[in-house]
Design an enzyme around this catalytic site. Structure first.
Site, PDB file in Angstrom:
ATOM      1  N   LYS A   1      -6.282 -50.884  38.643  1.00 13.72           N
ATOM      2  CA  LYS A   1      -5.902 -50.892  40.065  1.00 13.72           C
ATOM      3  C   LYS A   1      -7.012 -51.646  40.793  1.00 13.72           C
ATOM      4  O   LYS A   1      -7.952 -51.056  41.335  1.00 13.72           O
ATOM      5  CB  LYS A   1      -5.726 -49.457  40.583  1.00 13.72           C
TER       6      LYS A   1
HETATM    7  N1  PMP Z   1       2.303 -49.788  41.202  1.00 16.00           N
HETATM    8  C1  PMP Z   1       1.455 -50.322  42.086  1.00 16.00           C
HETATM    9  C2  PMP Z   1       1.254 -51.797  42.106  1.00 16.00           C
HETATM   10  C3  PMP Z   1       0.763 -49.496  42.992  1.00 16.00           C
HETATM   11  O1  PMP Z   1      -0.073 -50.025  43.896  1.00 16.00           O
HETATM   12  C4  PMP Z   1       0.987 -48.109  42.960  1.00 16.00           C
HETATM   13  C5  PMP Z   1       0.266 -47.208  43.922  1.00 16.00           C
HETATM   14  N2  PMP Z   1      -0.993 -46.842  43.438  1.00 16.00           N
HETATM   15  C6  PMP Z   1       1.876 -47.590  42.014  1.00 16.00           C
HETATM   16  C7  PMP Z   1       2.518 -48.463  41.146  1.00 16.00           C
HETATM   17  C8  PMP Z   1       2.128 -46.116  41.899  1.00 16.00           C
HETATM   18  O2  PMP Z   1       1.008 -45.490  41.318  1.00 16.00           O
HETATM   19  P1  PMP Z   1       0.621 -43.990  41.679  1.00 16.00           P
HETATM   20  O3  PMP Z   1       1.826 -43.173  41.412  1.00 16.00           O
HETATM   21  O4  PMP Z   1      -0.494 -43.674  40.758  1.00 16.00           O
HETATM   22  O5  PMP Z   1       0.240 -43.964  43.106  1.00 16.00           O
END
Ligand code: PMP
Length: 313
Positions: free
Chosen positions: A159
């Site tokens: 991320k």
């Molecule tokens: N994909 C992307 C590109 C994101 O930015 C997010 C948000 N963090 C998610 C998926 C969903 O991840 P999470 O459930 O861990 O927030």
């Protein structure tokens, strides 16, 4: 995103006033996108403020840093404590939590060299990402003309701030063209994910979601939904999803920390199912329609194998 612009920010171990939480314009991260971060929600639960799945989020933060050869200056326990300390210091019962680690001020070559790795935690009150109505009525989305990054280019499992250049292009194009959100395909033409959320397809009672090899971020909510759907007796398949499966789905929904569980009612102006939240989406949304939809309710507590999902403040 409405910043309250108040309270304190945790920076390298010290709480500083929001207005003083500044970095130098020569910081490496500004020029080269060398940051990794997390997005976490703290909910106002019947037992008090509680952070949803803090440990997996902090683990993903450390994984993101490792991928980018960024030495993490704190232990996971210290990072968790920093998140909790910042929430407590600001007195929020429900908020969004943003830990970020970035290459700071020290050198301006592409190689980070002598730049320190700085760490901050911001918290702010953030309601429904695509609007409260979207949680019930669903959103209109398009397939983006932008593709997600190919494998072995920008690692999608991290991320990283840099990945959100791609996300911005997807989201801005979608909004410009009158959609709430865009869905990007991967480099092979299969469905990947939204600009900031993972996606699930429902057809004949089975849930399908793109696999980790589909240029997706391994979402914590995605992981929760796979477990919860399984606990509710649904079959879940992590499989490559051709674009046309979106058009012929019975139900579609986005999942993510910000977006929570949001139904999709149309794709490229083709109505999904009967154009409103479907029964399986509804079953997986515990208390739909409010910011606190993910608060532990009795079904989750009884049925989900995700014990200790919440960290009390
Ligand atoms: N994909 C992307 C590109 C994101 O930015 C997010 C948000 N963090 C998610 C998926 C969903 O991840 P999470 O459930 O861990 O927030």
């Amino acid at each position: 995103m409405g910043f309250t612009g108040r309270g304190t920010v945790w920076m390298n171990g010290t709480l500083v006033e929001w207005a003083d939480a500044k970095i130098h314009v020569a910081s490496h991260v500004i020029h080269y996108g060398s940051g990794v971060f997390e997005g976490i929600r703290c909910y106002d639960t019947p037992k008090g403020a509680a952070v949803m799945r803090l440990t997996p989020h902090i683990r993903r933060l450390c994984d993101s840093a490792k991928i980018y050869r960024m030495p993490v200056p704190y232990s996971m326990a210290e990072l968790e404590a920093a998140a909790l300390q910042t929430i407590r210091a600001n007195g929020f019962r429900a908020c969004y939590v943003r830990p970020i680690m970035y290459r700071g001020y020290g050198a301006l070559g592409v190689t980070p060299g002598s730049c320190p790795v700085d760490t901050a935690v911001l918290v702010w009150e953030w309601g429904a990402y695509l609007g409260v109505a979207a949680l019930e009525n669903g959103v209109d989305v398009c397939i983006s003309s932008w593709t997600r990054m190919a494998p072995n280019t920008f690692p999608s499992q991290a991320k990283a701030s840099a990945n959100y250049a791609n996300a911005q292009l997807i989201r801005m194009e979608a909004e410009t063209n009158g959609y709430h959100e865009g869905i990007a395909l991967d480099v092979f033409g299969y469905v990947s994910e939204g600009s900031g959320e993972n996606i699930f397809v429902v057809r004949d009672g089975v849930l399908y979601t793109p696999p980790l090899g589909g240029s997706i971020l391994p979402g914590i909510t995605r992981d929760s939904v796979i477990t919860i759907a399984g606990d509710l007796g649904y079959r879940v398949e992590e499989t490559f999803v051709p674009r046309e499966m979106l058009y012929t789905a019975d139900e579609l929904f986005f999942v993510g920390t910000a977006v929570e569980i949001t139904p999709i009612r149309s794709v490229d102006r083709i109505t999904v199912g009967d154009g409103r939240r479907g029964p399986i989406t509804h079953a997986i949304q515990p208390n739909s329609g409010t910011l606190e939809m993910m608060r532990p309710h009795s079904d989750w507590e009884r049925e989900s194998r995700l014990s200790n999902r919440y960290r009390q403040i």
